[in-house]
Design a protein around this motif. Structure first.
Motif, PDB file in Angstrom:
ATOM      1  N   SER A 149     -21.376  15.487  34.837  1.00 20.82           N
ATOM      2  CA  SER A 149     -20.800  14.177  34.576  1.00 20.82           C
ATOM      3  C   SER A 149     -19.458  14.132  35.296  1.00 20.82           C
TER       4      SER A 149
ATOM      5  N   GLY B 103     -20.324   8.830  25.424  1.00 22.05           N
ATOM      6  CA  GLY B 103     -19.582   9.506  26.490  1.00 22.05           C
ATOM      7  C   GLY B 103     -18.152   9.829  26.113  1.00 22.05           C
TER       8      GLY B 103
ATOM      9  N   GLY C 227     -18.156  10.181  32.349  1.00 23.80           N
ATOM     10  CA  GLY C 227     -19.085   9.314  33.075  1.00 23.80           C
ATOM     11  C   GLY C 227     -18.483   8.930  34.407  1.00 23.80           C
TER      12      GLY C 227
ATOM     13  N   ASP D 211     -26.685  10.827  31.495  1.00 20.56           N
ATOM     14  CA  ASP D 211     -26.569   9.469  30.961  1.00 20.56           C
ATOM     15  C   ASP D 211     -26.220   9.626  29.478  1.00 20.56           C
ATOM     16  N   TRP D 212     -24.973   9.358  29.131  1.00 20.52           N
ATOM     17  CA  TRP D 212     -24.509   9.600  27.767  1.00 20.52           C
ATOM     18  C   TRP D 212     -25.111   8.651  26.742  1.00 20.52           C
TER      19      TRP D 212
END
Length: 310
Positions: A234, A259, A309, A211-212
């Motif tokens: 990712s 991201g 992502g 989860d960026w």
């Protein structure tokens, strides 16, 4: 003394090796989990402990189940072990097995209990940013890693990944289990403070998904902590990308979203995170081998602004 050893993965090999080679300890039987399918071909592969035990000339038994297993009970009773030593076996032991040793069933657990009880203490200690972890030898009880503590020793985590840390803890576990067995009658067991306990659950593949919007520090720990599986991963241009080595970079100003790739050079590329940034140094693209970013960039083109992502 006669010791029956129960263990399955690679982290359990060093303690077994130390016991097998000790002049005062006899290992007549090693118990580990059954062979399991591995790789793309799903061929049955033996667990690491089985491979080592067979090379060492020790009998190996791989029960499908521990409950109501008369054959297992007979094997143990025939040996009349002084101790049962359990190192990452991977299953809960029923009472009749726990009570089968003359003196005690002893577990080598890779955390500083009561912290990180459960299946994956090494990984979660890294992911959660602990400064220290270690090894505990303990008397086994019905509860999950709730038994009285015998010996403990700690190590610094620093920037080790879970593979490197597991190797260090395996060596430490080998040292502690020998000390525990040889000095057993002189060790005073200490009850755990259950109010201070925490849990290290089984790792799931989704735990590796980055989860960026998280901080760069958290993601960097995720990269180190979830090796070798499931790896921190990712997606880029619809393809999975696994990350294996990265550095936290602070004080980079950028208007891009979390991201996004904000810098690229010959050795690395940098991704913006929820807080700070992450410089990526080693990766693996879907269907390719693990490599350095330097090698990757020599044959692939990346552009600033591309967002990682799903």
């Amino acid at each position: 003394m006669k010791v029956i050893y129960m263990g399955t993965p690679g982290i359990a090999i060093k303690p077994l090796e130390r016991l097998v080679n000790h002049p005062e300890i006899n290992i007549p039987l090693v118990i580990c989990q059954p062979d399991k399918p591995k790789g793309r071909g799903k061929k049955l592969a033996p667990p690491p402990v089985k491979e080592f035990a067979e090379k060492a000339g020790v009998e190996v038994y791989q029960p499908l189940t521990l409950k109501n297993n008369n054959e297992l009970v007979q094997k143990i009773s025939h040996i009349e072990p002084d101790f049962l030593v359990v190192v990452a076996y991977g299953r809960i032991l029923p009472n009749n097995i726990l009570n089968s040793a003359k003196y005690a069933p002893i577990n080598v657990h890779f955390s500083l209990l009561p912290k990180y009880r459960g299946a994956a203490p090494v990984n979660w200690a890294v992911v959660n940013g602990e400064e220290h972890t270690g090894v505990t030898t303990m008397l086994m009880s019905e509860g999950l890693d709730e038994g009285d503590i015998l010996l403990q020793k700690s190590v610094e985590i620093d920037l080790k990944n879970s593979i490197e840390l597991s190797e260090e803890l395996s060596e430490l576990g080998a040292e502690l289990i020998v000390k525990t067995l040889i000095n057993f009658e002189h060790i005073q067991p200490r009850p755990q403070n259950h109010r201070l306990s925490s849990y290290a659950p089984v790792i799931k593949k989704k735990d590796g998904l980055i989860d960026w919007s998280e901080s760069a520090s958290q993601i960097e720990r995720q990269i180190r902590g979830f090796q070798p599986w499931p790896s921190a991963f990712s997606y880029i241009n619809g393809k999975m990308i696994k990350l294996f080595k990265a550095e936290v970079v602070q004080n980079i100003e950028s208007s891009h979203e979390a991201g996004a790739i904000i810098e690229i050079n010959k050795e690395s590329f940098t991704v913006k995170c929820g807080k700070d940034c992450l410089r990526i140094l080693e990766l693996q693209m879907e269907g390719k081998k693990r490599t350095t970013v330097k090698n990757f960039l020599s044959g692939n083109k990346l552009e600033k602004g591309i967002r990682l992502g799903q």
